[in-house]
Write a protein that holds these residues in place. Sequence first.
Motif, mmCIF file in Angstrom:
data_model
loop_
_atom_site.group_PDB
_atom_site.id
_atom_site.type_symbol
_atom_site.label_atom_id
_atom_site.label_comp_id
_atom_site.label_asym_id
_atom_site.label_seq_id
_atom_site.Cartn_x
_atom_site.Cartn_y
_atom_site.Cartn_z
ATOM 1 N N GLY A 197 0.794 -1.220 0.000
ATOM 2 C CA GLY A 197 0.000 0.000 0.000
ATOM 3 C C GLY A 197 0.828 1.271 0.000
ATOM 4 N N ILE A 198 2.130 1.151 0.079
ATOM 5 C CA ILE A 198 3.002 2.331 0.047
ATOM 6 C C ILE A 198 3.825 2.236 -1.232
ATOM 7 C CG2 ILE A 198 4.870 3.575 1.218
ATOM 8 C CD1 ILE A 198 3.771 2.432 3.847
ATOM 9 N N PRO A 199 3.604 3.167 -2.160
ATOM 10 C CA PRO A 199 4.210 3.034 -3.484
ATOM 11 C C PRO A 199 5.717 3.311 -3.536
ATOM 12 C CG PRO A 199 2.969 5.067 -3.348
ATOM 13 C CD PRO A 199 2.718 4.318 -2.073
ATOM 14 N N LYS A 200 6.255 3.917 -2.504
ATOM 15 C CA LYS A 200 7.658 4.309 -2.541
ATOM 16 C C LYS A 200 8.454 3.563 -1.470
ATOM 17 C CE LYS A 200 10.389 8.546 -2.479
ATOM 18 N NZ LYS A 200 10.303 9.991 -2.308
ATOM 19 N N ALA A 201 9.556 2.943 -1.877
ATOM 20 C CA ALA A 201 10.438 2.254 -0.929
ATOM 21 C C ALA A 201 11.604 3.170 -0.612
ATOM 22 C CB ALA A 201 10.938 0.950 -1.529
ATOM 23 N N ASN A 202 11.833 3.417 0.666
ATOM 24 C CA ASN A 202 12.949 4.255 1.073
ATOM 25 C C ASN A 202 14.156 3.402 1.402
ATOM 26 O OD1 ASN A 202 11.613 6.755 0.913
ATOM 27 N ND2 ASN A 202 10.654 6.399 2.890
ATOM 28 N N VAL A 203 15.305 3.802 0.875
ATOM 29 C CA VAL A 203 16.551 3.121 1.224
ATOM 30 C C VAL A 203 16.867 3.480 2.669
ATOM 31 C CG1 VAL A 203 19.029 2.982 0.770
ATOM 32 C CG2 VAL A 203 17.414 3.075 -1.140
ATOM 33 N N LYS A 204 17.066 2.456 3.489
ATOM 34 C CA LYS A 204 17.350 2.644 4.909
ATOM 35 C C LYS A 204 18.831 2.594 5.209
ATOM 36 C CE LYS A 204 13.145 3.110 6.136
ATOM 37 N NZ LYS A 204 12.701 4.399 6.658
ATOM 38 N N SER A 205 19.603 1.906 4.358
ATOM 39 C CA SER A 205 21.024 1.786 4.601
ATOM 40 C C SER A 205 21.735 1.497 3.284
ATOM 41 C CB SER A 205 21.282 0.653 5.597
ATOM 42 O OG SER A 205 22.647 0.556 5.896
ATOM 43 N N ARG A 206 22.940 2.041 3.142
ATOM 44 C CA ARG A 206 23.776 1.771 1.967
ATOM 45 C C ARG A 206 25.130 1.290 2.464
ATOM 46 N NH1 ARG A 206 24.575 5.690 -3.134
ATOM 47 N NH2 ARG A 206 22.823 4.412 -3.805
ATOM 48 N N VAL A 207 25.596 0.180 1.893
ATOM 49 C CA VAL A 207 26.907 -0.355 2.227
ATOM 50 C C VAL A 207 27.711 -0.434 0.939
ATOM 51 C CG1 VAL A 207 28.172 -2.323 3.183
ATOM 52 C CG2 VAL A 207 25.949 -1.685 4.147
ATOM 53 N N ILE A 208 28.908 0.118 0.962
ATOM 54 C CA ILE A 208 29.786 0.106 -0.200
ATOM 55 C C ILE A 208 30.976 -0.790 0.130
ATOM 56 C CG2 ILE A 208 31.165 1.520 -1.771
ATOM 57 C CD1 ILE A 208 29.325 3.897 -0.889
ATOM 58 N N LEU A 209 31.220 -1.773 -0.735
ATOM 59 C CA LEU A 209 32.258 -2.774 -0.491
ATOM 60 C C LEU A 209 33.230 -2.858 -1.667
ATOM 61 C CD1 LEU A 209 29.858 -5.665 0.550
ATOM 62 C CD2 LEU A 209 31.292 -4.368 2.101
ATOM 63 N N ALA A 210 34.489 -3.133 -1.367
ATOM 64 C CA ALA A 210 35.451 -3.497 -2.404
ATOM 65 C C ALA A 210 35.054 -4.877 -2.928
ATOM 66 C CB ALA A 210 36.857 -3.532 -1.814
ATOM 67 N N PRO A 211 35.355 -5.198 -4.179
ATOM 68 C CA PRO A 211 34.974 -6.511 -4.720
ATOM 69 C C PRO A 211 35.437 -7.691 -3.859
ATOM 70 C CG PRO A 211 35.736 -5.092 -6.477
ATOM 71 C CD PRO A 211 36.001 -4.359 -5.192
#
Length: 106
Positions: free
Chosen positions: A48-62
Amino acid sequence: MNENNENKQQGLQIELTPDVAQGEYANFAIITHSSSDFVLDFARVLPGIPKANVKSRVILAPEHAKRLLAALQENIMRYEREYGQIKIPNQEPRTIAPFGPNKGEA
């Protein structure tokens, strides 16, 4: 064994603050990559909520992304040995959202 080697083998101390310890619930992940990084965005999708908010971002080396994959595989195998197979009902390949159409109105 000298003192430097003893200190190295004691391990890394990790601090977990109370606000981070509570965590963020996420039921959706978007993974992208470049030649030098993997970016994992964790979001919460609700019916029922059309928009998903990003709660966390993790950036990793390969290299770290591959280590994370191995650690997840190992932990899933341990979990399933203890609690049984994790079943994903009605999963289609590459689903976009965890909720199907016309399910779970808010």
